[in-house]
Design a protein around this motif. Structure first.
Motif, PDB file in Angstrom:
ATOM      1  N   THR A 130      92.954  44.787  14.679  1.00 22.93           N
ATOM      2  CA  THR A 130      91.567  44.567  15.048  1.00 22.93           C
ATOM      3  C   THR A 130      91.410  43.126  15.534  1.00 22.93           C
ATOM      4  O   THR A 130      92.187  42.243  15.173  1.00 22.93           O
ATOM      5  CB  THR A 130      90.618  44.833  13.873  1.00 22.93           C
ATOM      6  N   ALA A 131      90.393  42.905  16.358  1.00 24.38           N
ATOM      7  CA  ALA A 131      90.151  41.570  16.896  1.00 24.38           C
ATOM      8  C   ALA A 131      88.679  41.440  17.229  1.00 24.38           C
ATOM      9  O   ALA A 131      87.945  42.427  17.289  1.00 24.38           O
ATOM     10  CB  ALA A 131      91.001  41.330  18.145  1.00 24.38           C
ATOM     11  N   GLY A 132      88.245  40.208  17.460  1.00 31.94           N
ATOM     12  CA  GLY A 132      86.856  39.981  17.805  1.00 31.94           C
ATOM     13  C   GLY A 132      85.977  39.892  16.567  1.00 31.94           C
ATOM     14  O   GLY A 132      86.285  39.151  15.636  1.00 31.94           O
ATOM     15  N   ARG A 133      84.920  40.662  16.538  1.00 31.75           N
ATOM     16  CA  ARG A 133      83.976  40.600  15.428  1.00 31.75           C
ATOM     17  C   ARG A 133      84.598  41.119  14.131  1.00 31.75           C
ATOM     18  O   ARG A 133      85.612  41.798  14.122  1.00 31.75           O
ATOM     19  CB  ARG A 133      82.713  41.416  15.762  1.00 31.75           C
ATOM     20  N   ASN A 134      83.920  40.826  13.031  1.00 28.35           N
ATOM     21  CA  ASN A 134      84.325  41.256  11.700  1.00 28.35           C
ATOM     22  C   ASN A 134      84.478  42.784  11.645  1.00 28.35           C
ATOM     23  O   ASN A 134      83.533  43.517  11.948  1.00 28.35           O
ATOM     24  CB  ASN A 134      83.251  40.805  10.698  1.00 28.35           C
ATOM     25  N   PRO A 135      85.659  43.294  11.230  1.00 23.93           N
ATOM     26  CA  PRO A 135      85.878  44.744  11.200  1.00 23.93           C
ATOM     27  C   PRO A 135      85.484  45.399   9.882  1.00 23.93           C
ATOM     28  O   PRO A 135      85.867  46.538   9.610  1.00 23.93           O
ATOM     29  CB  PRO A 135      87.391  44.842  11.407  1.00 23.93           C
ATOM     30  N   ALA A 136      84.700  44.688   9.042  1.00 24.69           N
ATOM     31  CA  ALA A 136      84.418  45.161   7.682  1.00 24.69           C
ATOM     32  C   ALA A 136      83.877  46.590   7.638  1.00 24.69           C
ATOM     33  O   ALA A 136      84.209  47.366   6.737  1.00 24.69           O
ATOM     34  CB  ALA A 136      83.426  44.208   6.999  1.00 24.69           C
ATOM     35  N   ASP A 137      83.062  46.970   8.617  1.00 21.58           N
ATOM     36  CA  ASP A 137      82.437  48.297   8.607  1.00 21.58           C
ATOM     37  C   ASP A 137      83.463  49.425   8.751  1.00 21.58           C
ATOM     38  O   ASP A 137      83.138  50.593   8.457  1.00 21.58           O
ATOM     39  CB  ASP A 137      81.416  48.415   9.741  1.00 21.58           C
ATOM     40  N   TYR A 138      84.665  49.096   9.195  1.00 23.17           N
ATOM     41  CA  TYR A 138      85.653  50.137   9.493  1.00 23.17           C
ATOM     42  C   TYR A 138      86.871  50.085   8.566  1.00 23.17           C
ATOM     43  O   TYR A 138      87.751  50.931   8.654  1.00 23.17           O
ATOM     44  CB  TYR A 138      86.107  50.001  10.949  1.00 23.17           C
ATOM     45  N   ILE A 139      86.897  49.101   7.674  1.00 23.12           N
ATOM     46  CA  ILE A 139      88.055  48.916   6.795  1.00 23.12           C
ATOM     47  C   ILE A 139      88.267  50.127   5.897  1.00 23.12           C
ATOM     48  O   ILE A 139      89.393  50.631   5.747  1.00 23.12           O
ATOM     49  CB  ILE A 139      87.895  47.638   5.937  1.00 23.12           C
ATOM     50  N   GLU A 140      87.193  50.621   5.283  1.00 27.71           N
ATOM     51  CA  GLU A 140      87.326  51.710   4.313  1.00 27.71           C
ATOM     52  C   GLU A 140      87.922  52.961   4.955  1.00 27.71           C
ATOM     53  O   GLU A 140      88.837  53.586   4.391  1.00 27.71           O
ATOM     54  CB  GLU A 140      85.968  52.041   3.690  1.00 27.71           C
ATOM     55  N   LYS A 141      87.426  53.318   6.130  1.00 29.01           N
ATOM     56  CA  LYS A 141      87.945  54.518   6.796  1.00 29.01           C
ATOM     57  C   LYS A 141      89.436  54.367   7.112  1.00 29.01           C
ATOM     58  O   LYS A 141      90.219  55.301   6.909  1.00 29.01           O
ATOM     59  CB  LYS A 141      87.163  54.794   8.078  1.00 29.01           C
ATOM     60  N   LEU A 142      89.835  53.201   7.591  1.00 31.39           N
ATOM     61  CA  LEU A 142      91.241  52.966   7.914  1.00 31.39           C
ATOM     62  C   LEU A 142      92.093  52.982   6.649  1.00 31.39           C
ATOM     63  O   LEU A 142      93.166  53.609   6.617  1.00 31.39           O
ATOM     64  CB  LEU A 142      91.395  51.637   8.648  1.00 31.39           C
ATOM     65  N   LYS A 143      91.636  52.312   5.609  1.00 32.61           N
ATOM     66  CA  LYS A 143      92.385  52.259   4.353  1.00 32.61           C
ATOM     67  C   LYS A 143      92.529  53.645   3.722  1.00 32.61           C
ATOM     68  O   LYS A 143      93.584  53.986   3.158  1.00 32.61           O
ATOM     69  CB  LYS A 143      91.684  51.315   3.376  1.00 32.61           C
ATOM     70  N   ASN A 144      91.471  54.432   3.797  1.00 32.74           N
ATOM     71  CA  ASN A 144      91.518  55.779   3.214  1.00 32.74           C
ATOM     72  C   ASN A 144      92.536  56.664   3.913  1.00 32.74           C
ATOM     73  O   ASN A 144      92.939  57.707   3.374  1.00 32.74           O
ATOM     74  CB  ASN A 144      90.137  56.437   3.282  1.00 32.74           C
ATOM     75  N   ASN A 145      92.943  56.271   5.112  1.00 33.42           N
ATOM     76  CA  ASN A 145      93.940  57.030   5.855  1.00 33.42           C
ATOM     77  C   ASN A 145      95.287  56.300   5.923  1.00 33.42           C
ATOM     78  O   ASN A 145      96.104  56.576   6.794  1.00 33.42           O
ATOM     79  CB  ASN A 145      93.423  57.318   7.260  1.00 33.42           C
ATOM     80  N   ASN A 146      95.485  55.372   4.971  1.00 29.84           N
ATOM     81  CA  ASN A 146      96.761  54.658   4.815  1.00 29.84           C
ATOM     82  C   ASN A 146      97.176  53.874   6.065  1.00 29.84           C
ATOM     83  O   ASN A 146      98.358  53.790   6.400  1.00 29.84           O
ATOM     84  CB  ASN A 146      97.868  55.634   4.418  1.00 29.84           C
ATOM     85  N   VAL A 147      96.180  53.338   6.757  1.00 30.14           N
ATOM     86  CA  VAL A 147      96.449  52.522   7.939  1.00 30.14           C
ATOM     87  C   VAL A 147      96.546  51.058   7.524  1.00 30.14           C
ATOM     88  O   VAL A 147      95.671  50.548   6.811  1.00 30.14           O
ATOM     89  CB  VAL A 147      95.328  52.686   8.988  1.00 30.14           C
ATOM     90  N   LYS A 148      97.598  50.393   7.959  1.00 30.45           N
ATOM     91  CA  LYS A 148      97.726  48.954   7.722  1.00 30.45           C
ATOM     92  C   LYS A 148      96.934  48.221   8.808  1.00 30.45           C
ATOM     93  O   LYS A 148      97.045  48.544   9.994  1.00 30.45           O
ATOM     94  CB  LYS A 148      99.185  48.520   7.724  1.00 30.45           C
ATOM     95  N   ILE A 149      96.180  47.208   8.395  1.00 28.86           N
ATOM     96  CA  ILE A 149      95.267  46.518   9.298  1.00 28.86           C
ATOM     97  C   ILE A 149      95.727  45.080   9.520  1.00 28.86           C
ATOM     98  O   ILE A 149      95.883  44.310   8.567  1.00 28.86           O
ATOM     99  CB  ILE A 149      93.837  46.513   8.736  1.00 28.86           C
ATOM    100  N   ILE A 150      95.947  44.755  10.782  1.00 28.53           N
ATOM    101  CA  ILE A 150      96.226  43.379  11.198  1.00 28.53           C
ATOM    102  C   ILE A 150      94.960  42.881  11.886  1.00 28.53           C
ATOM    103  O   ILE A 150      94.511  43.471  12.865  1.00 28.53           O
ATOM    104  CB  ILE A 150      97.395  43.324  12.196  1.00 28.53           C
ATOM    105  N   HIS A 151      94.373  41.799  11.386  1.00 26.40           N
ATOM    106  CA  HIS A 151      93.186  41.263  12.062  1.00 26.40           C
ATOM    107  C   HIS A 151      93.545  39.956  12.754  1.00 26.40           C
ATOM    108  O   HIS A 151      94.101  39.045  12.139  1.00 26.40           O
ATOM    109  CB  HIS A 151      92.030  41.027  11.090  1.00 26.40           C
TER     110      HIS A 151
END
Length: 321
Positions: free
Chosen positions: A100-121
């Motif tokens: 993710t890049a740009g604005r704060n991705p906080a609104d989408y973290i839970e959905k990604l985490k619930n699907n075992n996605v690793k997040i690089i910001h």
């Protein structure tokens, strides 16, 4: 060789990541980087709809069996983006790495985490990096002032940002901005990063879907051939110093409004330029590292040369002790 947290977490051979570049980070380039042992990254918003992104992911899977990820950038746009739909397409495709890049991705973290996605910001400041860690991102890609695209508004270089991030964070760090050869790779590891992210270097490869005219123009460029535009909008962009970029800069210096600037900032101009090769007709994100790029090799040659030369550099430096 060069086993780091990055290679372990993402199951790749080398700690080298390809930047998510608008209109460029498509299946041809992404699969080539992943096949060469790095981590290829698709650019989600290069595709007009989530359905087109899903199709590109499937086409990429046909070209590589190795891991790759998707970049999703949250930036101010003239046309609203349905980010939830793009995330659904990513999740349903089975991709497990999202940058993710740009604005704060906080609104989408839970959905990604619930699907075992690793997040690089991707961040351009320490305060944003700390925030990324606090909201649950797994990695921070710290983007120095030298970078192509959006370097933020603080103008701090990678040489400072990387060790500062290492001092402040508990999660792993990827070095981004100014990296294109073995010397930078070794420096990044020494400063505390566990991988490097390269955009401009991979744009200048045989597999990158960029018109040959553009590649040749960049091949002749020096580190001084970039310019900062969109500063008046607090959305600074480092771009190749062509006639179009200089026109935008002139308009900004004359206090142009967003409405006056908008026709010059359209991403579709860039898409047309990359396809048709008219170097002066749009903004082209380009990092200062362009001054270090003197060839147009394959992605495999880029990665193999960096790894082999990095090993030689470390062995040579060890003799100083």
């Amino acid at each position: 060789m060069f086993e780091t947290q990055f290679t372990k977490d993402f199951n790749v051979e080398y700690p080298i990541m390809q930047g998510g570049m608008m209109w460029i980070s498509k299946k041809e380039l992404v699969s080539a980087v992943s096949n060469a042992g790095g981590l290829g990254i698709l650019s989600a918003l290069s595709f007009e709809t989530p359905e087109l992104l899903a199709n590109e992911i499937e086409q990429t899977k046909k070209l590589t069996t190795r891991p790759f990820g998707v970049n999703l950038t949250f930036l101010p746009t003239l046309k609203p983006v349905n980010y939830d739909a793009y995330i659904d397409a990513i999740v349903q495709s089975g991709v497990k790495i999202v940058e993710t890049a740009g604005r704060n991705p906080a609104d989408y973290i839970e959905k990604l985490k619930n699907n075992n996605v690793k997040i690089i910001h991707k961040c351009t400041s320490i305060r944003h990096a700390i925030k990324a860690q606090n909201i649950g991102c797994d990695y921070v890609s710290i983007d120095g002032f030298e970078c192509a695209g959006h370097p933020g508004e603080d103008d701090v270089t990678s040489l400072i940002l990387i060790p500062r991030a290492k001092d402040e964070l508990n999660i792993p760090i990827i070095a981004s901005g100014g990296f294109g050869d073995a010397r930078g790779f070794v420096a990044a590891l020494s400063l505390g990063a566990c991988a490097v992210n390269m955009g401009t270097r991979f744009m200048m490869t045989k597999e990158a879907p960029v018109h040959e005219n553009i590649k040749q123009a960049l091949l002749n460029a020096k580190e001084t051939d970039t310019v900062l535009v969109e500063r008046s909008l607090k959305n600074t962009l480092r771009a190749f110093k062509n006639k179009h970029a200089l026109k935008v800069l002139e308009l900004e210096n004359n206090k142009a409004t967003l409405e006056e600037l908008a026709p010059y900032l359209s991403g579709l101009n860039g898409k047309k330029m990359l396809e048709e090769g008219s170097i002066d007709n749009a903004l082209l994100a380009c990092g200062q590292v362009i001054g270090l790029i003197n060839d147009i090799p394959t992605t495999t040659e880029v990665i193999v040369n960096i790894i082999n030369q990095a090993k030689q550099i470390i062995e040579q430096q060890a003799r100083l002790i």
